[in-house]
Design an enzyme around this catalytic site. Sequence first.
Site, PDB file in Angstrom:
ATOM      1  N   GLU A  67       3.631  -5.927   7.022  1.00  0.00           N
ATOM      2  CA  GLU A  67       2.989  -4.808   7.771  1.00  0.00           C
ATOM      3  C   GLU A  67       3.267  -4.760   9.218  1.00  0.00           C
ATOM      4  OE1 GLU A  67       1.930  -7.036   5.241  1.00  0.00           O
ATOM      5  OE2 GLU A  67       0.448  -6.072   3.863  1.00  0.00           O
ATOM      6  N   GLU A 106      -0.477  -9.188  -1.521  1.00  0.00           N
ATOM      7  CA  GLU A 106      -1.918  -9.468  -1.562  1.00  0.00           C
ATOM      8  C   GLU A 106      -2.727  -9.602  -2.921  1.00  0.00           C
ATOM      9  OE1 GLU A 106      -2.332  -6.528   1.902  1.00  0.00           O
ATOM     10  OE2 GLU A 106      -3.711  -8.000   2.882  1.00  0.00           O
ATOM     11  N   ALA A 127       0.851  -1.183   0.038  1.00  0.00           N
ATOM     12  CA  ALA A 127       0.099  -0.100  -0.035  1.00  0.00           C
ATOM     13  C   ALA A 127       0.910   1.197   0.045  1.00  0.00           C
ATOM     14  CB  ALA A 127      -0.796  -0.055   1.096  1.00  0.00           C
ATOM     15  N   GLY A 161       0.320  -5.125   0.613  1.00  0.00           N
ATOM     16  CA  GLY A 161      -0.847  -5.363  -0.533  1.00  0.00           C
ATOM     17  C   GLY A 161      -0.325  -5.612  -1.763  1.00  0.00           C
TER      18      GLY A 161
HETATM   19  N1  3HC Z   1       4.840   3.502   0.210  1.00  0.00           N
HETATM   20  C1  3HC Z   1       5.139   4.561  -0.113  1.00  0.00           C
HETATM   21  N2  3HC Z   1       6.338   4.931  -0.198  1.00  0.00           N
HETATM   22  C2  3HC Z   1       7.224   3.848  -0.128  1.00  0.00           C
HETATM   23  C3  3HC Z   1       6.638   2.597  -0.046  1.00  0.00           C
HETATM   24  C4  3HC Z   1       5.271   2.451   0.102  1.00  0.00           C
HETATM   25  N3  3HC Z   1       4.887   1.196   0.577  1.00  0.00           N
HETATM   26  N4  3HC Z   1       7.737   1.611   0.277  1.00  0.00           N
HETATM   27  C5  3HC Z   1       9.007   2.474  -0.209  1.00  0.00           C
HETATM   28  N5  3HC Z   1       8.462   3.883  -0.368  1.00  0.00           N
HETATM   29  C6  3HC Z   1       9.235   5.012  -0.710  1.00  0.00           C
HETATM   30  C7  3HC Z   1      10.471   5.116   0.262  1.00  0.00           C
HETATM   31  O1  3HC Z   1      10.098   6.081   1.220  1.00  0.00           O
HETATM   32  C8  3HC Z   1      11.453   5.708  -0.456  1.00  0.00           C
HETATM   33  O2  3HC Z   1      11.181   7.075  -0.544  1.00  0.00           O
HETATM   34  P1  3HC Z   1      12.276   8.220  -0.866  1.00  0.00           P
HETATM   35  O3  3HC Z   1      13.202   7.871  -1.994  1.00  0.00           O
HETATM   36  O4  3HC Z   1      11.679   9.530  -0.977  1.00  0.00           O
HETATM   37  O5  3HC Z   1      13.032   8.095   0.329  1.00  0.00           O
HETATM   38  C9  3HC Z   1      11.422   5.007  -1.601  1.00  0.00           C
HETATM   39  O6  3HC Z   1      10.196   4.524  -1.725  1.00  0.00           O
HETATM   40  C10 3HC Z   1      12.363   4.027  -2.051  1.00  0.00           C
HETATM   41  O7  3HC Z   1      12.424   3.246  -0.977  1.00  0.00           O
HETATM   42  P2  3HC Z   1      13.744   2.514  -0.138  1.00  0.00           P
HETATM   43  O8  3HC Z   1      14.768   3.570  -0.054  1.00  0.00           O
HETATM   44  O9  3HC Z   1      13.277   1.694   0.899  1.00  0.00           O
HETATM   45  O10 3HC Z   1      14.183   1.535  -1.416  1.00  0.00           O
HETATM   46  P3  3HC Z   1      14.931   0.084  -1.332  1.00  0.00           P
HETATM   47  O11 3HC Z   1      15.165  -0.486  -2.643  1.00  0.00           O
HETATM   48  O12 3HC Z   1      15.950  -0.016  -0.257  1.00  0.00           O
HETATM   49  O13 3HC Z   1      13.629  -0.992  -0.809  1.00  0.00           O
HETATM   50  C11 3HC Z   1      11.522  -1.813  -0.583  1.00  0.00           C
HETATM   51  C12 3HC Z   1      12.429  -1.341  -1.492  1.00  0.00           C
HETATM   52  C13 3HC Z   1      11.891  -3.111  -0.102  1.00  0.00           C
HETATM   53  C14 3HC Z   1      10.330  -1.842  -1.295  1.00  0.00           C
HETATM   54  C15 3HC Z   1      11.153  -0.919   0.846  1.00  0.00           C
HETATM   55  O14 3HC Z   1      11.043   0.297   0.196  1.00  0.00           O
HETATM   56  C16 3HC Z   1      10.407  -1.397   1.801  1.00  0.00           C
HETATM   57  O15 3HC Z   1      10.534  -2.364   2.564  1.00  0.00           O
HETATM   58  N6  3HC Z   1       9.022  -0.656   1.603  1.00  0.00           N
HETATM   59  C17 3HC Z   1       7.859  -0.923   2.433  1.00  0.00           C
HETATM   60  C18 3HC Z   1       7.147  -2.062   1.950  1.00  0.00           C
HETATM   61  C19 3HC Z   1       6.048  -2.237   2.972  1.00  0.00           C
HETATM   62  O16 3HC Z   1       6.141  -2.086   4.127  1.00  0.00           O
HETATM   63  N7  3HC Z   1       4.951  -2.856   2.265  1.00  0.00           N
HETATM   64  C20 3HC Z   1       3.591  -2.915   3.071  1.00  0.00           C
HETATM   65  C21 3HC Z   1       2.922  -1.666   3.152  1.00  0.00           C
HETATM   66  S1  3HC Z   1       1.461  -1.617   4.242  1.00  0.00           S
HETATM   67  C22 3HC Z   1       0.174  -2.249   3.149  1.00  0.00           C
HETATM   68  O17 3HC Z   1       0.547  -2.923   2.243  1.00  0.00           O
HETATM   69  C23 3HC Z   1      -1.068  -2.628   3.845  1.00  0.00           C
HETATM   70  C24 3HC Z   1      -1.704  -3.337   3.086  1.00  0.00           C
HETATM   71  O18 3HC Z   1      -1.759  -4.896   3.702  1.00  0.00           O
HETATM   72  C25 3HC Z   1      -3.299  -3.037   3.034  1.00  0.00           C
END
Ligand code: 3HC
Length: 692
Positions: free
Chosen positions: A128, A108, A66, A105
Site C-alpha cells: 500500500e 489482509e 483492494a 487487502g
Molecule cells: N486494483 C485494480 N487493478 C489492478 C490491481 C488492483 N489492486 N492490481 C493490478 N491491477 C490491474 C493492472 O492495472 C493491470 O491492468 P491492465 O491490464 O488493464 O493494464 C492488470 O491488473 C494486470 O496488472 P499488471 O500488469 O501489474 O500484472 P503483473 O502480473 O505484472 O503484476 C501484480 C501483478 C503484482 C498483482 C501487480 O499488478 C500489483 O502489484 N498490483 C498492485 C497490488 C497492490 O498495490 N495492492 C494493494 C492495493 S491497496 C489495498 O489493498 C488497500 C487495502 O489495504 C485496503
Amino acid sequence: MTAINDVTTLEIDGEIAVVTLNSPPVNALSAPVREGITNGVKDAIDNDAVKAIVLICEGKTFIAGADITEFGKAPKGPSLFDALQMIEFGTKPVVAAIHGTALGGGLEVALTCHYRVAVPSAKCGLPEVKLGLLPGAGGTQRLPRIVGPEKALEMVTSGSHVGAKQCLEMGLVDELAEEGKLREGAVAFARKIVAEKRPLKKVRDLNDKVEAARGKPEIFENFRKANARKFRGFLAPEYNIQCIEAAVNLPFDEGIKVEQKLFRELVTGTQSAAQRHVFFAERQVWKLPDVPADTPIIPVKKVGIIGAGTMGGGIAMNFLNTGFPVTIVETKQEALDRGIATIRKNYENSAKKGRFPMEEVEKRMGLLTGSLDMNDLADCDLVIEAVFENMDIKKDVFGKLDKIVKQGAILATNTSALNIDEIATAVKRPEAVIGLHFFSPANVMRLLEVVRADKTSNEVIATSMQIAKKIGKIAALVGVCPGFVGNRILAQRQREAQKLIMEGAMPWDVDRVLYDFGLPMGPFAMSDLAGLDIGWSKEKSKGETLRDRLCEMDRRGQKTGAGYYDYDENRNAKPSPVVEKMILDYAAEKGINRRTISDDEILERCIYPMINEGAKILEEGKAIRSSDIDIVWINGYGFPVYRGGPMFYGDTVGADKVLAKMKEFQAKMGDDFKPAALLEKIVAEGKRFGDY
Ligand code: 3HC
Ligand code: NAI
C-alpha cells in the site's frame, strides 16, 4: 458446485468447503469479490456438513489487493470489513490458499483467515505504501502480531514482496503446498486441522510479540532515523509507522481505529492520488495505440554497442545483466580497455556490496566481447550507437553500419539531442533506425525514451519496447524533437533557474526550493555533480556566461572541489561567497536591477514552464499521453512520485491557475512564458492534462 455470484463458486468436498474467487486479471477486492467472500463463507458456515473452509483463487494470483480503481468512488456492495468479520468470527476454520501474490487487502484477507497455506512460488506483501496508503483492513495490526514490529515496519514501509519460504519461517504461512497442487494441499491441511480439532486461530489474539516491544519507543525512532532520506517528502511511510506503533501500544480494536483514521486521511489526500496515478501510468506507458498488438517482434539474440564511453559501457551492462551476448566496438585499444575495465569494476563493486556472488562477475563479463572492428557487428540483431554527440560522426557510423549489419536488424542511436530523422538518412533502411535514449548512469536509471523517427517501422518500435522491458527499464515512446520529451522539458527549468540567479536569487535559493519540492537535487547542485565543463571549451571561452567564468576559474564542479558551491573533502556543499560576488558583479555589468525573489516565484517559474512545455509536446503529438510525460520525469529526473509527475502536478494545482500564472509572467517577462495552445484549450474546455 454452486455459483455464489459471477466471480465466486462454492464446492463441498466432503467436510471441506472450497470457496473459489475468479475475477481476472488479479482477483482484486472489487464489490463482487467482497460479496463473493462474504456470502461464500456464510453459506459454507451454514452448511452442517462442512467442518472447515478453503478460500482459493483461480487465475494467476490470489487476491492482489483492494480494487484501486474503486478508490475515490462511492462505496458499493458489502465492505471489506464485512467480509473479514464473516471469516474471523465465523464458527469454522478458514484456510487461505495462496498462489501468485497475496498483496495488500489480499494479504489482509489471508491474515484474517485462521490458517494460511501457500505454494513455494507465492509471495506476500503489503505494498500500500507504494500507492501512498497503508493497509486499511487490519494489516498493520495483524502483521506485527505474527512477525513482530521490526519486520512489520520493514514490510509496510518498503511494500516489498516476501517469498513463501520466508513467510513460512516468519510464521506468516502455516504450511507450504506442493507447487501446482495448491488446492489439494490446502484441502488436506484443512482436513488435518479438523481431525486434530485445532482451534480457530485468530491473529488478533496473538499478543506476545507486540507486548514485548511495548515501552521501547526507540524501535520506532531508530527506524525513522535510519530511513529519513528514503522517506523524505512521503506521508505514507510515517503513517504506516504510526500504525505499527499503535499495534504495539494499544489493544487490537483501538489499533484498528488508528489504522482506519490514518487510512482515510491518506486515501483522500493528493499524495495517494498521485501515487495511484503513477501506478496506472506505469502500465499505460506500454500501450501503443497505433502499433497493433500482433506486430511481429524481431528476435534479438545478440547486441552490438558502438562506443565504450560513459553511456556505451552502462548500456552494455543492461544487456549483460539479462544474459545477452554483447560486442562493444571502439576506435582505439586504450578506449576499449578503459571501457571494459570500468564495466568490470562496476560489477566487482556490486559483488563486494553483496548484490550478487563474485562468480556472477565472470559470467557477465564472459558475455562481453571487445572489438576495434565494426565488421564484428555483422550478425547483431540490435546495434546501439553511443559515440560522441556529433551529427557527422553519427552519420558516418550509421553509413558504415548499413553496409555491415545484417538486414532486419535494429539500428539504434543513443543521441540525447540530435535529429534522428537526419541520422536515418545515412542508411538505405531508415525503417530500421530508432532512438534508444538511455539516461546516465545507464545501468542504474530506469527510464528509456524510445524515439520513433519518421520512417521507423512498427516492428522496430514494438521490439524496442519489448527489449526495454526485458532489461528492466520503463520505456516511453516519444517523437523526434529537440531534447525529445525529458530534456526538452528540462531546458525550460534550466533557463528559468539561470534567469532567477541573475534577477535576484542565489543558486542555493533555487536549489533549496526545488529540493524541498521533492526533487533529488536542484539544478545548480546537479550541474556541479555532472561537471560544468560538459560541452565547454577553454579555447573558445570568453567569459560571456556565468558558466564560462566558473570554468575559467577552474570551478568545474564537484570534481574540482568547487563549482556553484564550495565542496569540502567529503563533497559536502557550502554556498560560495566567491560565486555570490561573481553573480552580483555579472548582474551589475549587465545592468540588471536585482530584487528579492520569493520561494513561490522560484517554484512557479521553474515548474510551470515545464508543464506548459509538456502541453506543447502533447499538442505536437511527441508523447502519446500526458501520463507518459509524468513517467519520463519521475524515472529520468527524479520528479517526486508523490506529486505524480509534472503533468499530474499541473492538474493538482489546476490548469487554470497554471495558465493564469503563465500569462502574468508573460506580461512581465516575455514570451518564454507564452502559454501553449493546448493549455488554453484545456482551460477553456474545463478539462485536465490527464484527459490527454
Ligand atoms: N486494483 C485494480 N487493478 C489492478 C490491481 C488492483 N489492486 N492490481 C493490478 N491491477 C490491474 C493492472 O492495472 C493491470 O491492468 P491492465 O491490464 O488493464 O493494464 C492488470 O491488473 C494486470 O496488472 P499488471 O500488469 O501489474 O500484472 P503483473 O502480473 O505484472 O503484476 C501484480 C501483478 C503484482 C498483482 C501487480 O499488478 C500489483 O502489484 N498490483 C498492485 C497490488 C497492490 O498495490 N495492492 C494493494 C492495493 S491497496 C489495498 O489493498 C488497500 C487495502 O489495504 C485496503
Ligand atoms: P563519451 O565521450 O563518454 O563516449 C563516447 C565514446 O565513443 C568514446 O569512448 C569514443 O572513443 C567512442 N567513439 C567515438 N567515435 C567512435 C566511432 N566512430 N566508433 C567507435 N567508438 C567511437 O560520451 P557519452 O557521454 O558516453 O555519450 C555518448 C552518446 O550518448 C552521445 O550521443 C551523448 O549525447 C549520449 N548521451 C549521453 C548522456 C550522458 O549523460 N553522458 C545521456 C544520454 C545520452
